[in-house]
Design a protein around this motif. Structure first.
Motif, PDB file in Angstrom:
ATOM      1  N   GLN A 106     -15.827  -2.368  -4.885  1.00  0.00           N
ATOM      2  CA  GLN A 106     -14.684  -1.559  -4.483  1.00  0.00           C
ATOM      3  C   GLN A 106     -15.115  -0.177  -4.052  1.00  0.00           C
ATOM      4  N   ILE A 107     -14.203   0.488  -3.348  1.00  0.00           N
ATOM      5  CA  ILE A 107     -14.325   1.904  -3.011  1.00  0.00           C
ATOM      6  C   ILE A 107     -13.232   2.633  -3.772  1.00  0.00           C
ATOM      7  N   GLY A 108     -13.594   3.715  -4.469  1.00  0.00           N
ATOM      8  CA  GLY A 108     -12.600   4.502  -5.190  1.00  0.00           C
ATOM      9  C   GLY A 108     -11.931   5.510  -4.271  1.00  0.00           C
ATOM     10  N   ILE A 109     -10.603   5.618  -4.386  1.00  0.00           N
ATOM     11  CA  ILE A 109      -9.839   6.583  -3.601  1.00  0.00           C
ATOM     12  C   ILE A 109      -8.996   7.424  -4.544  1.00  0.00           C
ATOM     13  N   GLY A 110      -9.200   8.740  -4.531  1.00  0.00           N
ATOM     14  CA  GLY A 110      -8.351   9.650  -5.281  1.00  0.00           C
ATOM     15  C   GLY A 110      -7.064   9.921  -4.513  1.00  0.00           C
ATOM     16  N   VAL A 111      -5.925   9.773  -5.194  1.00  0.00           N
ATOM     17  CA  VAL A 111      -4.622   9.865  -4.519  1.00  0.00           C
ATOM     18  C   VAL A 111      -3.634  10.635  -5.395  1.00  0.00           C
ATOM     19  N   THR A 112      -2.475  10.954  -4.799  1.00  0.00           N
ATOM     20  CA  THR A 112      -1.401  11.615  -5.543  1.00  0.00           C
ATOM     21  C   THR A 112      -0.362  10.632  -6.042  1.00  0.00           C
ATOM     22  N   ASP A 113      -0.298   9.445  -5.435  1.00  0.00           N
ATOM     23  CA  ASP A 113       0.705   8.443  -5.805  1.00  0.00           C
ATOM     24  C   ASP A 113       0.082   7.063  -5.645  1.00  0.00           C
ATOM     25  N   ALA A 114      -0.480   6.535  -6.750  1.00  0.00           N
ATOM     26  CA  ALA A 114      -1.215   5.272  -6.677  1.00  0.00           C
ATOM     27  C   ALA A 114      -0.323   4.120  -6.219  1.00  0.00           C
ATOM     28  N   ASN A 115       0.906   4.092  -6.682  1.00  0.00           N
ATOM     29  CA  ASN A 115       1.795   2.999  -6.303  1.00  0.00           C
ATOM     30  C   ASN A 115       2.060   2.999  -4.799  1.00  0.00           C
ATOM     31  N   ALA A 116       2.297   4.174  -4.231  1.00  0.00           N
ATOM     32  CA  ALA A 116       2.578   4.265  -2.793  1.00  0.00           C
ATOM     33  C   ALA A 116       1.368   3.843  -1.964  1.00  0.00           C
ATOM     34  N   VAL A 117       0.189   4.227  -2.396  1.00  0.00           N
ATOM     35  CA  VAL A 117      -1.020   3.856  -1.656  1.00  0.00           C
ATOM     36  C   VAL A 117      -1.250   2.351  -1.748  1.00  0.00           C
ATOM     37  N   PHE A 118      -1.067   1.781  -2.934  1.00  0.00           N
ATOM     38  CA  PHE A 118      -1.187   0.326  -3.066  1.00  0.00           C
ATOM     39  C   PHE A 118      -0.191  -0.383  -2.159  1.00  0.00           C
ATOM     40  N   ASN A 119       1.041   0.075  -2.148  1.00  0.00           N
ATOM     41  CA  ASN A 119       2.063  -0.565  -1.320  1.00  0.00           C
ATOM     42  C   ASN A 119       1.671  -0.551   0.154  1.00  0.00           C
ATOM     43  N   TRP A 120       1.136   0.570   0.626  1.00  0.00           N
ATOM     44  CA  TRP A 120       0.790   0.685   2.043  1.00  0.00           C
ATOM     45  C   TRP A 120      -0.367  -0.259   2.404  1.00  0.00           C
TER      46      TRP A 120
END
Length: 348
Positions: A10-24
């Motif tokens: 995997q590649i790690g991605i730092g985000v502000t909203d994990a659920n929104a990024v997963f959904n996209w």
């Protein structure tokens, strides 16, 4: 014991909203298998979080077509910080992820109607670039490996583009420790595709692995690429300068490995000792194993995970146990396909 590099997990991605990024990524690029969605405190990562254990949410998402996954990582108790400057190609660290696709024209057309920015044309008939809605660079590559679901437009992670300051030092590191020993291309000069993305003069080296053997989930991950890029006409920024692991952007490149003790000794011999090592089993959400971190010559974080078990159906206590298996022997395809039970069909 031998060292086996099974592939990019995997590649790690730092985000502000994990659920929104997963959904996209689920909707647009097929990362719809949720291996885990876990909230915990990263107690062993204080070296990279200013000495303080940070609570985080982590979602591991896979695309069963074939390729590595995405670890979508969100601080729970602090606001993640963006880079000091917009990431440009050649900056030191992970510049972009590479995603494989056997249907590059179809996915390019679909992305025209999405929320991506800076979508390029299809270049040389085999790749294009865009930024996801959170300013992360993605390169879609025409590549036909698949594990399952051949009809999907997009596959999983094929590799990464990493900015480096000393090409020869980086080539040695990725060859000796991670087995990227084959130079598929090595060019220096002006690259039009980067003219608006960081500069003009680069040396670009595309690496693959000659050793195709892998075990465990290696056939799901498939072959991979690491593209190293060195800016020759400017002083590159350090992407994570004055920031924490887990802040916004690509935070690490993670490999699924066996023989982690062998790799630890090899890393020590060439001056890249592990900076973090869980040493014993740890809980990785519902999965278990051992993890370690080391740094490439420019400080880019490389995570190494020796997976011991992976949940298939937690409610019934069904796990895939890798601890006693021959590390060179891939899991049966039908067994890996059981991961499809974790497919998410609607937004979180």
């Amino acid at each position: 014991m031998q060292k086996v590099i099974n592939g990019i997990q995997q590649i790690g991605i730092g985000v502000t909203d994990a659920n929104a990024v997963f959904n996209w990524y689920r909707v647009h690029l097929g990362f719809d298998i949720m291996v885990f969605n876990d909230v915990a405190t990263a107690n062993l990562m204080t070296r990279y979080t200013a000495g303080r254990p940070e609570q985080r949410q982590a979602i591991l998402a896979l695309n069963m077509t074939g390729g590595g996954g995405l670890e979508i990582w969100q601080f729970r108790n602090r606001k993640p910080q963006p880079p000091q400057n917009l990431v440009q190609f050649g900056d030191l660290g992970i510049n972009a992820i590479k995603i494989r696709s056997a249907k590059i024209e179809q996915i390019h057309k679909a992305l025209q109607n999405s929320t991506v920015t800076e979508l390029s044309e299809i270049l040389e008939g085999n790749h294009f670039y865009f930024k996801d809605p959170w300013d992360n660079w993605v390169q879609l590559v025409n590549e036909h490996y698949y594990f399952a679901n051949k009809d999907s437009d997009s596959g999983g992670i094929l590799g990464v583009i990493i900015g480096v300051s000393d090409m020869d030092a980086s080539l040695y590191f990725y060859d000796k420790l991670l087995g990227y020993d084959t130079v598929s291309s090595d060019f220096s000069g002006v690259f039009e595709e980067f003219s608006n993305r960081g500069g003009n003069m680069y040396r670009r080296v595309l690496l693959t692995r000659s050793n195709k053997r892998s075990g465990g989930f290696g056939e799901l991950y498939g072959p991979s690429q690491i593209e190293l890029i060195q800016a020759l006409d400017r002083v590159p920024d350090i992407i994570f300068k004055n920031r924490l692991w887990g802040d916004l952007g690509f935070i690490h490149l993670c490999f699924d490995v066996s023989g982690l003790d062998v790799l630890r000794l090899e890393a020590e011999k060439i001056g890249h000792s592990f900076t973090v090592d869980s040493a014993n089993s740890f809980d990785m959400g519902d999965a278990a194993g051992r993890f370690a971190y080391m740094e490439d010559p420019d400080g880019t974080l490389i995570e190494l995970v020796e997976t011991h078990k992976v949940p298939v159906y937690k409610k019934w206590g069904v796990f895939i146990d890798l601890k006693k298996r021959n590390p060179h022997k891939p899991l049966p395809k039908w067994m890996v396909k059981l991961m499809a039970i974790h497919k998410v069909k609607k937004d979180l």
